[in-house]
Motif scaffolding. Sequence first.
Motif, PDB file in Angstrom:
ATOM      1  N   ILE A   1      35.222  63.879  33.267  1.00  0.00           N
ATOM      2  CA  ILE A   1      35.665  63.624  34.566  1.00  0.00           C
ATOM      3  C   ILE A   1      35.173  62.434  34.845  1.00  0.00           C
ATOM      4  CG2 ILE A   1      35.905  64.252  36.928  1.00  0.00           C
ATOM      5  CD1 ILE A   1      37.401  66.087  34.870  1.00  0.00           C
ATOM      6  N   THR A   2      33.694  62.215  34.730  1.00  0.00           N
ATOM      7  CA  THR A   2      32.869  60.908  35.222  1.00  0.00           C
ATOM      8  C   THR A   2      31.813  60.747  34.463  1.00  0.00           C
ATOM      9  OG1 THR A   2      32.009  59.464  36.852  1.00  0.00           O
ATOM     10  CG2 THR A   2      32.144  61.949  37.088  1.00  0.00           C
ATOM     11  N   TYR A   3      31.569  59.661  33.596  1.00  0.00           N
ATOM     12  CA  TYR A   3      30.338  59.658  32.878  1.00  0.00           C
ATOM     13  C   TYR A   3      29.954  58.044  32.565  1.00  0.00           C
ATOM     14  CZ  TYR A   3      33.622  59.697  29.051  1.00  0.00           C
ATOM     15  OH  TYR A   3      34.929  59.311  28.016  1.00  0.00           O
ATOM     16  N   LYS A   4      29.215  57.746  31.692  1.00  0.00           N
ATOM     17  CA  LYS A   4      29.203  56.278  31.092  1.00  0.00           C
ATOM     18  C   LYS A   4      29.067  56.088  29.690  1.00  0.00           C
ATOM     19  CE  LYS A   4      25.941  54.457  35.032  1.00  0.00           C
ATOM     20  NZ  LYS A   4      24.770  53.796  35.325  1.00  0.00           N
ATOM     21  N   ASP A   5      30.025  55.084  29.449  1.00  0.00           N
ATOM     22  CA  ASP A   5      29.794  54.628  28.008  1.00  0.00           C
ATOM     23  C   ASP A   5      28.531  54.536  27.327  1.00  0.00           C
ATOM     24  OD1 ASP A   5      29.956  53.426  25.765  1.00  0.00           O
ATOM     25  OD2 ASP A   5      32.290  52.582  25.991  1.00  0.00           O
ATOM     26  N   PRO A   6      28.071  55.029  26.508  1.00  0.00           N
ATOM     27  CA  PRO A   6      26.702  55.041  25.907  1.00  0.00           C
ATOM     28  C   PRO A   6      26.156  53.725  25.546  1.00  0.00           C
ATOM     29  CG  PRO A   6      27.874  56.309  24.514  1.00  0.00           C
ATOM     30  CD  PRO A   6      28.800  56.278  25.805  1.00  0.00           C
ATOM     31  N   ALA A   7      27.612  52.874  24.985  1.00  0.00           N
ATOM     32  CA  ALA A   7      27.385  51.588  24.271  1.00  0.00           C
ATOM     33  C   ALA A   7      27.271  50.646  25.400  1.00  0.00           C
ATOM     34  CB  ALA A   7      28.453  51.278  23.499  1.00  0.00           C
ATOM     35  N   THR A   8      28.017  50.719  26.397  1.00  0.00           N
ATOM     36  CA  THR A   8      28.163  49.328  27.552  1.00  0.00           C
ATOM     37  C   THR A   8      27.183  50.007  28.640  1.00  0.00           C
ATOM     38  OG1 THR A   8      30.164  50.241  28.183  1.00  0.00           O
ATOM     39  CG2 THR A   8      30.124  48.912  26.654  1.00  0.00           C
ATOM     40  N   ASN A   9      27.131  51.219  28.708  1.00  0.00           N
ATOM     41  CA  ASN A   9      26.721  51.808  30.515  1.00  0.00           C
ATOM     42  C   ASN A   9      27.724  51.634  31.461  1.00  0.00           C
ATOM     43  OD1 ASN A   9      24.310  53.183  31.310  1.00  0.00           O
ATOM     44  ND2 ASN A   9      23.739  51.566  32.543  1.00  0.00           N
ATOM     45  N   GLU A  10      28.848  51.451  31.110  1.00  0.00           N
ATOM     46  CA  GLU A  10      30.003  51.414  32.046  1.00  0.00           C
ATOM     47  C   GLU A  10      30.575  52.672  32.449  1.00  0.00           C
ATOM     48  OE1 GLU A  10      32.766  48.586  30.746  1.00  0.00           O
ATOM     49  OE2 GLU A  10      31.564  46.769  30.814  1.00  0.00           O
ATOM     50  N   LEU A  11      30.998  52.674  33.760  1.00  0.00           N
ATOM     51  CA  LEU A  11      31.457  54.151  34.303  1.00  0.00           C
ATOM     52  C   LEU A  11      32.831  54.466  33.536  1.00  0.00           C
ATOM     53  CD1 LEU A  11      31.081  53.710  38.098  1.00  0.00           C
ATOM     54  CD2 LEU A  11      29.695  55.507  36.478  1.00  0.00           C
ATOM     55  N   GLN A  12      32.976  55.462  33.037  1.00  0.00           N
ATOM     56  CA  GLN A  12      34.480  55.849  32.649  1.00  0.00           C
ATOM     57  C   GLN A  12      34.822  57.153  32.851  1.00  0.00           C
ATOM     58  OE1 GLN A  12      33.591  56.710  27.878  1.00  0.00           O
ATOM     59  NE2 GLN A  12      33.644  54.566  28.496  1.00  0.00           N
ATOM     60  N   GLY A  13      35.892  57.550  32.466  1.00  0.00           N
ATOM     61  CA  GLY A  13      36.437  59.017  32.767  1.00  0.00           C
ATOM     62  C   GLY A  13      37.454  59.055  33.495  1.00  0.00           C
ATOM     63  N   PHE A  14      38.172  60.326  33.530  1.00  0.00           N
ATOM     64  CA  PHE A  14      39.460  60.558  34.213  1.00  0.00           C
ATOM     65  C   PHE A  14      39.237  60.138  35.621  1.00  0.00           C
ATOM     66  CE2 PHE A  14      42.207  63.370  36.855  1.00  0.00           C
ATOM     67  CZ  PHE A  14      43.193  63.194  35.972  1.00  0.00           C
ATOM     68  N   ASP A  15      38.482  60.485  36.700  1.00  0.00           N
ATOM     69  CA  ASP A  15      38.051  60.205  37.966  1.00  0.00           C
ATOM     70  C   ASP A  15      38.090  58.811  38.048  1.00  0.00           C
ATOM     71  OD1 ASP A  15      38.423  62.646  38.715  1.00  0.00           O
ATOM     72  OD2 ASP A  15      36.668  62.985  39.794  1.00  0.00           O
ATOM     73  N   ILE A  16      37.398  58.058  37.171  1.00  0.00           N
ATOM     74  CA  ILE A  16      37.022  56.714  37.333  1.00  0.00           C
ATOM     75  C   ILE A  16      38.618  56.092  37.057  1.00  0.00           C
ATOM     76  CG2 ILE A  16      36.061  54.437  36.426  1.00  0.00           C
ATOM     77  CD1 ILE A  16      34.253  57.063  37.853  1.00  0.00           C
ATOM     78  N   GLU A  17      39.386  56.114  36.071  1.00  0.00           N
ATOM     79  CA  GLU A  17      40.689  55.709  35.933  1.00  0.00           C
ATOM     80  C   GLU A  17      41.500  55.973  37.138  1.00  0.00           C
ATOM     81  OE1 GLU A  17      42.209  54.661  32.171  1.00  0.00           O
ATOM     82  OE2 GLU A  17      40.609  55.613  31.072  1.00  0.00           O
ATOM     83  N   LEU A  18      41.386  57.403  37.246  1.00  0.00           N
ATOM     84  CA  LEU A  18      42.495  57.596  38.574  1.00  0.00           C
ATOM     85  C   LEU A  18      42.217  56.958  39.822  1.00  0.00           C
ATOM     86  CD1 LEU A  18      44.753  59.564  39.191  1.00  0.00           C
ATOM     87  CD2 LEU A  18      43.138  61.438  39.815  1.00  0.00           C
ATOM     88  N   GLY A  19      40.844  56.952  40.141  1.00  0.00           N
ATOM     89  CA  GLY A  19      40.288  56.118  41.241  1.00  0.00           C
ATOM     90  C   GLY A  19      40.863  54.966  41.372  1.00  0.00           C
TER      91      GLY A  19
END
Length: 276
Positions: free
Chosen positions: A46-64
């Motif tokens: 749903i919402t988490y961080k890419d371990p390589a880039t530390n950027e926000l990602q996930g379903f809620d992030i893209e939907l937002g």
Amino acid sequence: MKRITKLATISAAIAFSFPVVAQELPARIKDAGKIIIATMPNYPPITYKDPATNELQGFDIELGEAIGKELGIKVEWQEIAFAQMLPSLQTGRVDLAMAGMSDKKARQETADFVDYLTSGAQFYTSKALADEIKTVDDLCGKSVGASRSTDWPAQITAWSDANCVAKGKPAIMVMGTEGSADARTQIKSQRLQAAAQGNETLPYNQKLEPDTYVALGEPFSQSLAGIPVLKTETQLRDAVKIALERLQANGTYDALLDKYGLKANKLAPVTVNQGN
């Protein structure tokens, strides 16, 4: 008359293809040109961080981000502890929250919820114990954990009362954990024999750690995840709902469900305050 009708049809189609009109947004958001959304990146997918880039990602992030595009404004994310999200709405620090938050009657006293996903608590165990715990019936008398910040411990107790105690079997020993990640760690060390977490997240964890967890039965509860909006912000609530409806109509919503393995959690149509 035919020409007028044809022009009206074309005009309606053009109107639908543009972002939600700016007049539907509160003046402060239109003036700022952005919407501030609270999240906590500890709930994959749903919402988490890419371990390589530390950027926000996930379903809620893209939907937002897609909602922001539909509204014609930028999205600014703020990482806020889950317990502080509704207070942050009240103080005006954020406009919305997107973190897989359950729509509950008690929370509706503070905010209106634009519901966009279904969720259900799911029992699971470790593969190492799969021969001993084959079905949910085998959980009676076992130590079962779940995040103490959720309703899951209480739901496990209720399930145990109905399916274990009422049938003369030993009750489940319900253990509160610091979160779902803590529960999984305790399962691997066999301090817990099983646990429960949202069925929207379990497939992701099974993929992340292959041959580690085994789901048991079907979800034993159901709830709705929603986007909370302060109750006084009816204009913003309605704009978010319209944006989500458009994302469902144009296929963006379904594409994101497919991307994150959430097809079983689809909610259509979009609702408001339908959680229990």
